[in-house]
Scaffold this motif. Structure first.
Motif, short mmCIF file in Angstrom:
data_model
loop_
_atom_site.label_atom_id
_atom_site.label_comp_id
_atom_site.label_asym_id
_atom_site.label_seq_id
_atom_site.Cartn_x
_atom_site.Cartn_y
_atom_site.Cartn_z
N SER A 78 0.82 -1.20 0.00
CA SER A 78 0.00 0.00 0.00
C SER A 78 0.86 1.25 0.00
CB SER A 78 -0.91 0.04 1.23
OG SER A 78 -1.74 -1.11 1.32
N TRP A 79 0.24 2.35 -0.40
CA TRP A 79 0.80 3.68 -0.24
C TRP A 79 0.00 4.44 0.81
CZ3 TRP A 79 5.33 5.19 -2.21
CH2 TRP A 79 5.84 4.51 -3.33
N TYR A 80 0.68 5.00 1.79
CA TYR A 80 0.11 5.90 2.76
C TYR A 80 0.73 7.28 2.59
CZ TYR A 80 -1.98 2.08 5.49
OH TYR A 80 -2.75 1.01 5.93
N ARG A 81 0.09 8.29 3.16
CA ARG A 81 0.68 9.62 3.15
C ARG A 81 0.36 10.34 4.45
NH1 ARG A 81 -3.04 12.62 -1.49
NH2 ARG A 81 -4.95 12.85 -0.24
N GLN A 82 1.22 11.28 4.81
CA GLN A 82 1.03 12.08 6.01
C GLN A 82 1.26 13.54 5.67
OE1 GLN A 82 3.39 10.94 9.41
NE2 GLN A 82 1.96 11.96 10.81
N SER A 139 -3.15 14.91 -12.11
CA SER A 139 -4.03 16.00 -11.68
C SER A 139 -3.80 16.36 -10.22
CB SER A 139 -5.49 15.63 -11.92
OG SER A 139 -5.73 15.34 -13.28
N LEU A 140 -2.56 16.54 -9.85
CA LEU A 140 -2.20 16.78 -8.45
C LEU A 140 -2.75 18.10 -7.94
CD1 LEU A 140 1.39 15.34 -8.58
CD2 LEU A 140 -0.38 14.61 -6.97
N LYS A 141 -3.14 18.10 -6.67
CA LYS A 141 -3.69 19.25 -5.99
C LYS A 141 -2.81 19.63 -4.80
CE LYS A 141 -8.34 17.49 -6.97
NZ LYS A 141 -9.63 17.06 -6.36
N PRO A 142 -2.87 20.88 -4.34
CA PRO A 142 -2.07 21.26 -3.17
C PRO A 142 -2.34 20.38 -1.95
CG PRO A 142 -2.88 23.22 -4.26
CD PRO A 142 -3.52 22.05 -4.95
N GLU A 143 -3.56 19.90 -1.78
CA GLU A 143 -3.88 19.05 -0.64
C GLU A 143 -3.27 17.65 -0.74
OE1 GLU A 143 -7.94 19.67 -2.82
OE2 GLU A 143 -6.06 20.76 -2.56
N ASP A 144 -2.65 17.32 -1.87
CA ASP A 144 -1.90 16.07 -1.99
C ASP A 144 -0.51 16.18 -1.38
OD1 ASP A 144 -3.94 14.66 -3.43
OD2 ASP A 144 -3.32 15.69 -5.26
N THR A 145 -0.09 17.36 -0.99
CA THR A 145 1.22 17.56 -0.39
C THR A 145 1.35 16.74 0.89
OG1 THR A 145 1.48 19.78 -1.30
CG2 THR A 145 2.77 19.24 0.66
N ALA A 146 2.37 15.89 0.96
CA ALA A 146 2.56 15.00 2.10
C ALA A 146 3.85 14.21 1.92
CB ALA A 146 1.38 14.03 2.22
N ILE A 147 4.24 13.52 2.97
CA ILE A 147 5.26 12.49 2.86
C ILE A 147 4.53 11.20 2.53
CG2 ILE A 147 7.11 11.23 3.99
CD1 ILE A 147 7.47 13.59 5.87
N TYR A 148 4.95 10.54 1.46
CA TYR A 148 4.32 9.31 1.01
C TYR A 148 5.17 8.12 1.41
CZ TYR A 148 0.85 11.83 -1.73
OH TYR A 148 -0.20 12.62 -2.11
N TYR A 149 4.51 7.11 2.02
CA TYR A 149 5.19 5.94 2.55
C TYR A 149 4.71 4.67 1.86
CZ TYR A 149 6.43 8.95 6.51
OH TYR A 149 6.91 9.96 7.30
N CYS A 150 5.62 3.77 1.61
CA CYS A 150 5.32 2.44 1.10
C CYS A 150 5.15 1.49 2.28
CB CYS A 150 6.45 1.97 0.18
SG CYS A 150 6.21 0.35 -0.55
N ASN A 151 4.15 0.61 2.20
CA ASN A 151 3.87 -0.36 3.26
C ASN A 151 3.70 -1.74 2.67
OD1 ASN A 151 2.87 -1.02 6.15
ND2 ASN A 151 1.19 -1.73 4.85
N ALA A 152 4.22 -2.76 3.36
CA ALA A 152 4.06 -4.15 2.96
C ALA A 152 3.60 -4.96 4.16
CB ALA A 152 5.35 -4.73 2.40
N VAL A 153 2.66 -5.89 3.94
CA VAL A 153 2.07 -6.69 5.01
C VAL A 153 2.20 -8.16 4.71
CG1 VAL A 153 -0.07 -7.29 6.20
CG2 VAL A 153 0.47 -4.90 5.74
N ILE A 154 2.63 -8.92 5.71
CA ILE A 154 2.56 -10.38 5.69
C ILE A 154 1.45 -10.75 6.66
CG2 ILE A 154 3.79 -12.54 6.05
CD1 ILE A 154 6.39 -11.08 5.55
N ALA A 185 -3.75 4.19 -1.31
CA ALA A 185 -4.11 3.12 -2.24
C ALA A 185 -3.45 1.83 -1.78
CB ALA A 185 -3.68 3.45 -3.67
N GLY A 186 -4.09 0.71 -2.09
CA GLY A 186 -3.55 -0.58 -1.73
C GLY A 186 -3.80 -1.62 -2.81
N ILE A 187 -2.96 -2.64 -2.82
CA ILE A 187 -3.12 -3.75 -3.76
C ILE A 187 -2.88 -5.05 -3.01
CG2 ILE A 187 -0.73 -3.52 -4.56
CD1 ILE A 187 -1.73 -4.54 -7.30
N THR A 188 -3.81 -5.99 -3.13
CA THR A 188 -3.70 -7.30 -2.51
C THR A 188 -3.24 -8.29 -3.56
OG1 THR A 188 -5.48 -6.80 -0.94
CG2 THR A 188 -4.91 -9.11 -1.27
N ILE A 189 -2.18 -9.04 -3.24
CA ILE A 189 -1.60 -9.99 -4.18
C ILE A 189 -2.61 -11.06 -4.53
CG2 ILE A 189 0.35 -11.50 -4.68
CD1 ILE A 189 0.96 -8.47 -4.08
#
Length: 117
Positions: free
Chosen positions: A35-39, A84-99, A49-53
């Motif tokens: 998944s992608w997270y943002r802060q 189509s990026l917007k100012p409210e998309d401004t953030a630190i974006y993090y990658c996440n992986a889950v087992i 957004a997330g994707i399940t294998i």
């Protein structure tokens, strides 16, 4: 034992595009979802957004229709195409992986995205 490294962030004008990448290494065979997270500054971390294998994808309502998550299994890469990026998309974006079977969750260091005119 999973390492995640994000790249592709930067400064972009409103309406512009960026593509983020996440390189996974280590024990990648056990990953069930990524998944992608943002802060945003001064706010809580949120799922983008997330994707399940072996299944499908999901998106936050705020980015649906503008962002696309994808995965290259052969290269152990995760991507986030942002249009189509917007100012409210401004953030630190993090990658996440889950087992999921072992309840393990891994995080990257993050990459800064700034949308400003």
């Amino acid at each position: 034992q999973v390492q995640l490294v994000e790249s592709g962030g930067g400064l972009v004008q409103p309406g512009g595009s960026l593509k983020l990448s996440c390189a996974a290494s280590g024990r990648v065979f056990g990953i069930n979802s990524m998944s992608w997270y943002r802060q945003p500054p001064g706010k809580e971390r949120e799922l983008v957004a997330g994707i399940t294998i072996g299944a499908g994808t999901n998106y936050a309502d705020s980015v649906k229709g503008r962002f696309t998550i994808s995965r290259d299994s052969a290269k152990n890469m995760l991507y986030l195409q942002m249009n189509s990026l917007k100012p409210e998309d401004t953030a630190i974006y993090y990658c996440n992986a889950v087992i999921a079977t072992l309840a393990y969750s891994y995080w990257g260091q993050g990459t800064q995205v700034t949308v400003s005119s």
